[in-house]
Design a protein around this motif. Structure first.
Motif, mmCIF file in Angstrom:
data_model
loop_
_atom_site.group_PDB
_atom_site.id
_atom_site.type_symbol
_atom_site.label_atom_id
_atom_site.label_comp_id
_atom_site.label_asym_id
_atom_site.label_seq_id
_atom_site.Cartn_x
_atom_site.Cartn_y
_atom_site.Cartn_z
ATOM 1 N N THR A 143 1.871 -13.651 -40.475
ATOM 2 C CA THR A 143 2.915 -13.511 -39.459
ATOM 3 C C THR A 143 3.607 -14.849 -39.234
ATOM 4 O O THR A 143 3.011 -15.921 -39.416
ATOM 5 C CB THR A 143 2.363 -13.021 -38.107
ATOM 6 O OG1 THR A 143 1.574 -14.065 -37.506
ATOM 7 C CG2 THR A 143 1.523 -11.765 -38.278
ATOM 8 N N LEU A 144 4.872 -14.792 -38.827
ATOM 9 C CA LEU A 144 5.633 -16.004 -38.527
ATOM 10 C C LEU A 144 5.024 -16.745 -37.341
ATOM 11 O O LEU A 144 4.998 -17.985 -37.315
ATOM 12 C CB LEU A 144 7.092 -15.637 -38.236
ATOM 13 C CG LEU A 144 8.052 -16.804 -37.982
ATOM 14 C CD1 LEU A 144 8.105 -17.747 -39.178
ATOM 15 C CD2 LEU A 144 9.456 -16.274 -37.642
ATOM 16 N N GLU A 145 4.517 -15.998 -36.347
ATOM 17 C CA GLU A 145 3.884 -16.631 -35.181
ATOM 18 C C GLU A 145 2.723 -17.516 -35.609
ATOM 19 O O GLU A 145 2.598 -18.667 -35.153
ATOM 20 C CB GLU A 145 3.399 -15.551 -34.209
ATOM 21 C CG GLU A 145 2.666 -16.117 -32.995
ATOM 22 C CD GLU A 145 2.003 -15.042 -32.140
ATOM 23 O OE1 GLU A 145 1.514 -15.387 -31.050
ATOM 24 O OE2 GLU A 145 1.983 -13.868 -32.564
ATOM 25 N N HIS A 146 1.865 -16.996 -36.476
ATOM 26 C CA HIS A 146 0.724 -17.783 -36.936
ATOM 27 C C HIS A 146 1.177 -18.994 -37.749
ATOM 28 O O HIS A 146 0.560 -20.074 -37.675
ATOM 29 C CB HIS A 146 -0.210 -16.911 -37.776
ATOM 30 C CG HIS A 146 -1.032 -15.973 -36.944
ATOM 31 N ND1 HIS A 146 -1.815 -14.972 -37.492
ATOM 32 C CD2 HIS A 146 -1.195 -15.883 -35.594
ATOM 33 C CE1 HIS A 146 -2.416 -14.313 -36.517
ATOM 34 N NE2 HIS A 146 -2.064 -14.857 -35.363
ATOM 35 N N HIS A 147 2.257 -18.827 -38.490
ATOM 36 C CA HIS A 147 2.800 -19.951 -39.263
ATOM 37 C C HIS A 147 3.202 -21.092 -38.324
ATOM 38 O O HIS A 147 2.859 -22.268 -38.557
ATOM 39 C CB HIS A 147 4.021 -19.477 -40.071
ATOM 40 C CG HIS A 147 4.716 -20.577 -40.809
ATOM 41 N ND1 HIS A 147 4.369 -20.955 -42.088
ATOM 42 C CD2 HIS A 147 5.741 -21.394 -40.446
ATOM 43 C CE1 HIS A 147 5.145 -21.955 -42.479
ATOM 44 N NE2 HIS A 147 5.995 -22.232 -41.509
ATOM 45 N N HIS A 148 3.898 -20.762 -37.273
ATOM 46 C CA HIS A 148 4.346 -21.784 -36.323
ATOM 47 C C HIS A 148 3.166 -22.456 -35.622
ATOM 48 O O HIS A 148 3.184 -23.672 -35.381
ATOM 49 C CB HIS A 148 5.283 -21.168 -35.282
ATOM 50 C CG HIS A 148 6.647 -20.835 -35.809
ATOM 51 N ND1 HIS A 148 7.376 -21.694 -36.593
ATOM 52 C CD2 HIS A 148 7.431 -19.722 -35.650
ATOM 53 C CE1 HIS A 148 8.539 -21.154 -36.906
ATOM 54 N NE2 HIS A 148 8.593 -19.949 -36.349
ATOM 55 N N ILE A 149 2.130 -21.675 -35.292
ATOM 56 C CA ILE A 149 0.954 -22.243 -34.623
ATOM 57 C C ILE A 149 0.249 -23.247 -35.538
ATOM 58 O O ILE A 149 -0.126 -24.351 -35.104
ATOM 59 C CB ILE A 149 -0.016 -21.130 -34.185
ATOM 60 C CG1 ILE A 149 0.614 -20.292 -33.062
ATOM 61 C CG2 ILE A 149 -1.340 -21.734 -33.715
ATOM 62 C CD1 ILE A 149 -0.182 -19.055 -32.698
ATOM 63 N N LYS A 152 2.369 -26.452 -35.878
ATOM 64 C CA LYS A 152 2.283 -27.273 -34.670
ATOM 65 C C LYS A 152 0.940 -27.989 -34.594
ATOM 66 O O LYS A 152 0.873 -29.195 -34.290
ATOM 67 C CB LYS A 152 2.486 -26.407 -33.428
ATOM 68 C CG LYS A 152 2.424 -27.184 -32.114
ATOM 69 C CD LYS A 152 2.617 -26.262 -30.905
ATOM 70 C CE LYS A 152 2.517 -27.045 -29.599
ATOM 71 N NZ LYS A 152 2.667 -26.146 -28.419
#
Length: 351
Positions: A143-149, A152
């Protein structure tokens, strides 16, 4: 921290790509001796790696894995030290064993993660938070959310996090990328196909159709090649997917046999459109290669055909029959008793 100029490495995942051990025996593929563990043991032999650990879920597999590695690595190549700490213990089954394993490593150490796709995120995050550099097999997350986490967390900890896409180091694919970018103009069309034989459904039955699928597993190679090749030239603006079913479901696996992605790309300079079709399958018949891998690429000024599976080298033996081989990926045949695959792109991807 490792000894000066040497890395401490924790391998998370004990399956085909790490050890070559599947279902109590050597994998029936082009990776029977594994890739990750063999590479790390050879890096230690050459003075680049110090401590090596391996973490799985089912510790009861480790006696078989050690025996397998001795047979396929220790007995084949000279001066290979197979010393390897394992997590959990040989008597335990622990899906969270990676937490305890990571605690025994420190900032600056390295984690190499080859586990089912849906586990990548939590394992990588645990290792990042301990200050470890991390390499994860593709897809790094789902998921894109996990990528961003992860991005960061990596920035906050000052560590490197990478996805292991070894096709970028395949000289055929790398040359095709450079030719496409250097003289083939805007993107027009691409067709890519990658498959593995249907017995791989048994290899991946623990997660096939439950937490991931064949497109995540195989299409990711050619999708990554496109992103790498078309960076600043074109961008994807629409994706559709279709599937084929029948073989896996007959085996009781609720998953697609093949998945085809159709991607609309938009050229950056003039907003013209291109189309790419990516097909992956794990129900192919057993043939002269373990994995069919090929693509056709067309730009406004020319085209490229690449057949990764057939490099012009064939071997026939009484025991193994006829095969098209690819020593550019992994050279398992020893030279004067020593492992000599250091220039193979399967090894270079880690080194």
């Amino acid at each position: 921290m490792a000894a000066e100029n040497k890395a401490n490495v924790l391998m998370v995942g004990t399956g085909e790509y790490t050890t070559g051990y599947v279902g109590g025996q050597a994998a029936d593929s082009d990776k029977g001796a594994g890739v990750v563990a063999l590479t790390m043991f050879d890096l230690r032999r050459r003075g680049k790696v110090d401590r090596v650990g391996m973490c799985g879920v089912n510790g009861k597999k480790f006696p078989g894995i050690r025996s397998h590695m001795q047979k396929c690595i220790g007995d084949v190549y000279a001066e290979m030290d197979l010393t390897c700490e394992t997590f959990p213990s040989d008597a335990e089954v622990d899906p969270e064993a990676y937490v305890g394993a990571a605690k025994t490593y420190g900032p600056g150490d390295v984690a190499v993660i080859f586990t089912p796709d849906d586990t990548h995120f939590k394992i990588a995050l645990e290792c990042i938070n301990r200050g470890m550099h991390v390499m994860v097999t593709k897809p790094i997350v789902q998921t894109l959310e996990h990528h961003h986490i992860l991005a960061k967390a990596a920035a906050e900890k000052g560590v490197l996090v990478a996805v292991e896409v070894h096709k970028r180091l395949d000289p055929f694919y790398a040359d095709a990328r450079d030719r496409a970018r250097s003289g083939l103009g805007n993107f027009q069309y691409m067709y890519a196909y990658m498959s593995q034989p249907k017995h791989q459904l048994e290899t991946f039955k623990a997660w096939a159709g439950k937490s991931s699928d064949i497109s995540y597993y195989l299409n990711s190679h050619h999708v990554d090649w496109s992103e790498w090749t078309l960076a600043s030239i074109a961008r994807p603006i629409r994706v559709t997917a279709t599937g084929s079913t029948g073989v896996a479901k007959a085996k009781g696996m609720n998953t697609e046999d093949s998945i085809t992605l159709t991607v609309q790309w938009e050229n950056v300079n003039d907003k013209t459109l291109g189309c790419a079709v990516y097909t992956s399958s794990w129900v192919a018949p057993k043939s002269d290669v373990h994995s069919q891998q090929r693509f056709f690429y067309m730009g406004t000024n020319g085209e490229i055909n690449v057949d990764q599976a057939h490099r012009g080298c064939t071997v026939a033996t009484d025991g193994g029959g006829f095969a098209s081989v690819n020593p550019l990926f992994m050279k398992y045949t020893p030279t004067n008793g020593y492992f000599a695959g250091q220039n193979s792109y399967g090894v270079r991807s880690f080194e």
